[in-house]
Enzyme design. Sequence first.
Site, short mmCIF file in Angstrom:
data_model
loop_
_atom_site.label_atom_id
_atom_site.label_comp_id
_atom_site.label_asym_id
_atom_site.label_seq_id
_atom_site.Cartn_x
_atom_site.Cartn_y
_atom_site.Cartn_z
CB CYS A 1 -9.93 0.91 15.54
SG CYS A 1 -9.27 2.57 15.47
CG MET A 2 -7.33 3.63 18.85
SD MET A 2 -7.18 4.81 20.19
CE MET A 2 -8.69 5.73 19.99
CG MET B 1 -8.40 -3.80 14.82
SD MET B 1 -8.79 -2.32 15.73
CE MET B 1 -7.16 -1.64 15.97
N GLY C 1 -4.44 1.17 13.93
CA GLY C 1 -4.72 0.93 12.53
C GLY C 1 -4.76 2.17 11.67
CD GLN C 2 -8.76 5.42 11.94
OE1 GLN C 2 -9.20 6.20 11.10
NE2 GLN C 2 -9.33 5.27 13.12
CE LYS D 1 -2.40 -1.25 3.64
NZ LYS D 1 -1.98 -2.65 3.82
#
Length: 800
Positions: free
Chosen positions: A169-170, A344, A381-382, A85
Amino acid sequence: MDRREFLRTSALAAASAAAYRMAHGQPAPGPRTTPAPNGDVRWDKAPCRFCGTGCHVQVGVRNDKVVAIAADEKAEVNKGLLCVKGYHVGLALYGKDRLTRPLLRRNGKLEPISWEEALDIVAKRAFDNPAGFAIYGSGQWTIPEGYAANKLIKAGLATNQIDPNARLCMSSAVTGFLSTYGVDEPAGCYDDLDKADVVIMWGNNPAEMHPVLFSRIVDRRSRGEKVTLIDLTTRRTRTSGFCQHTLFFKPNSDLAIANGIAHLLVERGTFDKAFVDAYCNFRQRTEPPTLDGQAMTFEAYRRALADYTPEKVEAISGVAAADIRMLADLFGKRDLRITSLWCMGMNQHTRGTAINDLVHGIHLLSGHFGRPGDAPTSLTGQPSACGTVREVGTLAHGLPGGLVVTKPEHRKEAEAVWNLPAGRINAKPGYHTVELWKRFSTPKDKGGDIDTIWVMVTNPARSLPNINQLFEPSRSLPGKFLIVSDVYPTATAMAADLVLPSAMWVEKNGMFGNSERRTQQWFRMVRPPGEARDDTWQLLAVARRLFDRGVPGLKDKDGQFLFRIRDAAGAEVPVWDWKRYYDVNVDEQLFEEYRKFSRFKHKDLAPYSEYVKARGLRWPVVEQPDGTWRETRFRFARHDDPYAKKADIQFYHSVTKDDRALIWFHPYEPPPESPDRDYPLWLCTGRVIEHWHTGTMTMRIPQLQRAMPESYLEMNREDAKALGIADGEVVIVESRRGKIELPVWIDGRAQPARGSVFVPFFDERLAINRVTLEAHDPLSKQPDYKKCAVRVRKKERQPR
């Protein structure tokens, strides 16, 4: 296998070559790690736009367009490599369907309008009902964007109705750190991966989700170093193939496993008594649960663990008693260095806070803490879930710098920084994500008191759990108004009442904060298409309209505009006018104000100019006697943390105010929903290496879309055989909440255990969150996307 070979097996070589051909019209010699000299291409640094690893890239620009991407050899995070990516990140800007004009829904159809009209509409919604106006943001917001949004809601409107998608998510990682150490975010850093003798993956798949970090471990093996990898998982993944031990556990039983390890450490006497006596207290939960809990003695802790024998844990979890003993053996050896990683799997969990507490507790109990390689580390994740959500405080209860709205002394500090009159900040937290969207999707006369949500940099129409209840009803309720700022026509944007076209990544200035406390900066390198504009500008322009309408909160206590931006001579610059926005560096001025908050919880940030020079700095960043700025790799450890002065380890923000961390006991509890006769299978959701989140960017990158063109149902071969389902067959996946149709993939890149299925959520067209459960952790309010009960059935044949 070294790092390059590992990433090559993840499709790096083919992907990077394709990107190079697209940019230069010629074949690539291979993955490049440094920019080649080229007189007409201008290169500059930026963090990658995708995950929370925080890799740095070199961005090549020609004629106001990104034409090349190279990995940054000067970056400590990725050391000259990127994942598939990352090598394609520049193409994320150039999907054919970029949003370029504001759009308003009239008579059911989105029609172009002017920015002036669009901003007036947003301001009017906030002015008419500030209590019902909310902002739903993102861990993809830049730090200045999140800071501006937070200040607008908490100081300007004084409602606290702001929450981010990072709640999904966190947030369990946040509550785990707070309840253990009294302050958020990891004590260690990525350097631990270079020093650990043992790395344990607690329900995560870093070979696909954080491949650059995982490659650091793989690379050590290629140099002849011995590293033991242990995969605690509910399905066999690409990570499993690199591990000496792959331990399959039943969904939700990770609490029993953690308690089983702690039980053996205590009963065998192999815990680190000196570390525990010097630096730890014991804690148990109360009812209702709180982050502070209730004190317990060591003997009470021992008794609470007594039931978690290896055999009992095997019965609950499915992990062999011998493997529980093996894990306890490793933690009992203090000559080893052990790093635990999670993401996650532990966080998206109705007992997410509890399992976070327990894994921290194992490290504390065993003394595997504070040395390089000894660390419990959550990954995000971000790209700025840490920097913008956790540090800027864009959660419904948060204030910048780790402060919270519920504490009077914290509100007082924030009011001082923002120059507000006393009492301006509301002490009542806003609604957390699930509650916010539930109220938005509920009629006003039935408790639906949120009537406007402004969504920025996220796609809740696909990322919320149980969208049948939390999102879709709002689209037909009178009086509900959805505003979306985004770069592409996502499912959320296409359902909105007002769409605002945004600038993306290097089309604007920005700052992120990654998973290891590293704050990163970049400058605008290209202009956005059409009328797309920066999210920070959108927020400031709306704020100015509210100021002009006389909203009291948009004035500080001196009567000045809450977001006053000045030039070098001290004169105010009307940055709410787009033509004047880049007359000054708005990011720098917002950041310099924000960093005043960073001292309260020892999250010290350096001046903006230091980040311009660096590939990120890990906080606390403390000025030295010679005027230089020093980052911190290992928090709470006297050998590296300037604030740990009293002992070798000092938890200086401890819950118990005595510099001690808390070792918690939490019992195992069954999940809120389990398979039964009607819904006999477990469903787990997650990501794939080619795509990111709901695919709004990566599905528009041709190479990544071709590599993984659609979502699928991963199924165990024996389960499929029992149901008469063939590989590639389209089936119906159904829960008590909803259903979708998906093609089946048997023996693909991963293999779920018997009785379970897996679906990635990157494909907007195949919305798995029609099926998932909205049940959430009582403290973090984070939903559980990893386990719910479903059935899989064949499609009925249509009569000819």
